[in-house]
Design a protein around this motif. Structure first.
Motif, mmCIF file in Angstrom:
data_model
loop_
_atom_site.group_PDB
_atom_site.id
_atom_site.type_symbol
_atom_site.label_atom_id
_atom_site.label_comp_id
_atom_site.label_asym_id
_atom_site.label_seq_id
_atom_site.Cartn_x
_atom_site.Cartn_y
_atom_site.Cartn_z
ATOM 1 N N UNK A 265 0.739 -1.253 -0.089
ATOM 2 C CA UNK A 265 0.112 0.142 0.100
ATOM 3 C C UNK A 265 0.882 1.129 0.112
ATOM 4 N N UNK A 266 0.542 2.231 -0.619
ATOM 5 C CA UNK A 266 1.160 3.587 -0.777
ATOM 6 C C UNK A 266 0.661 4.623 0.303
ATOM 7 N N UNK A 267 1.237 5.651 0.372
ATOM 8 C CA UNK A 267 0.439 6.738 1.412
ATOM 9 C C UNK A 267 -0.883 6.974 1.245
ATOM 10 N N UNK B 126 -4.755 5.159 4.332
ATOM 11 C CA UNK B 126 -6.082 5.260 5.061
ATOM 12 C C UNK B 126 -7.356 4.401 4.788
ATOM 13 N N UNK B 127 -7.316 3.899 3.689
ATOM 14 C CA UNK B 127 -8.547 3.003 3.133
ATOM 15 C C UNK B 127 -8.404 1.698 3.873
ATOM 16 N N UNK C 246 -1.724 6.486 16.465
ATOM 17 C CA UNK C 246 -2.121 7.844 16.330
ATOM 18 C C UNK C 246 -2.788 8.094 14.874
ATOM 19 N N UNK C 247 -2.307 7.475 13.706
ATOM 20 C CA UNK C 247 -2.803 7.470 12.842
ATOM 21 C C UNK C 247 -4.357 7.013 12.705
ATOM 22 N N UNK C 248 -4.576 5.948 13.319
ATOM 23 C CA UNK C 248 -6.088 5.357 13.529
ATOM 24 C C UNK C 248 -6.795 6.493 14.071
#
Length: 167
Positions: free
Chosen positions: A70-72, A76-77, A99-101
């Protein structure tokens, strides 16, 4: 649930999957999605643990793997597929996936120790409380990790966190 991270002992995968097998069955409305760097090793380790714990041949809750690179923009998907990111780590420098979640509004169940304590609190996450701490003479064959203190994460603690999230 989403487990995202390198396939290393310190990420707490043995405790996570012991808790998974003991807590959920195929009749529960849950599934685990794994995104890791070592697909075949993770599949092998989980199958061995399942057999070792006596769950081989039993109808356990599903475990799936995200195998694509997966790319950046795609990451998020992946987070958006989850109802909860689970991170039962024995120790983190920071724990970026947590933190991203959280930034995406995805609930997080994470160990209350080391790096994640900078952003995960009782008000912002489901905390997995360690049962004291342990010193490991060798952690993931990384020299800097020798004889360091780690969270003693237990399958019971992980199970309690997952049950809380499901409820």
């Amino acid at each position: 649930f989403l487990f995202l991270g390198t396939w290393k002992r310190r990420k707490g995968w043995p405790e996570l999957f012991e808790a998974w097998f003991r807590t959920f069955s195929a009749s529960d409305n849950v599934e685990m999605l794994i995104k890791t760097d070592r697909l075949s090793l993770s599949q092998k380790n989980i199958a061995e643990l399942k057999t070792q714990l006596g769950f081989d041949g039993k109808d356990t809750a599903p475990i799936k793997w995200e195998t694509r690179v997966l790319n950046e923009l795609e990451l998020p998907l992946l987070f958006a597929k989850a109802d909860c990111l689970i991170s039962p780590s024995l120790g983190e420098g920071f724990g970026l996936p947590g933190l991203q979640a959280m930034a995406m509004g995805i609930p997080v169940a994470i160990t209350n120790y080391s790096g994640p304590t900078e952003y995960a609190t009782e008000a912002t996450a489901t905390l997995i409380e360690p049962n004291k701490h342990i010193v490991c003479s060798d952690m993931d064959t990384i020299p800097q990790f020798r004889n360091k203190k780690w969270a003693n994460v237990t399958a019971d603690g992980v199970s309690q966190a997952m049950q809380y999230v499901v409820q």
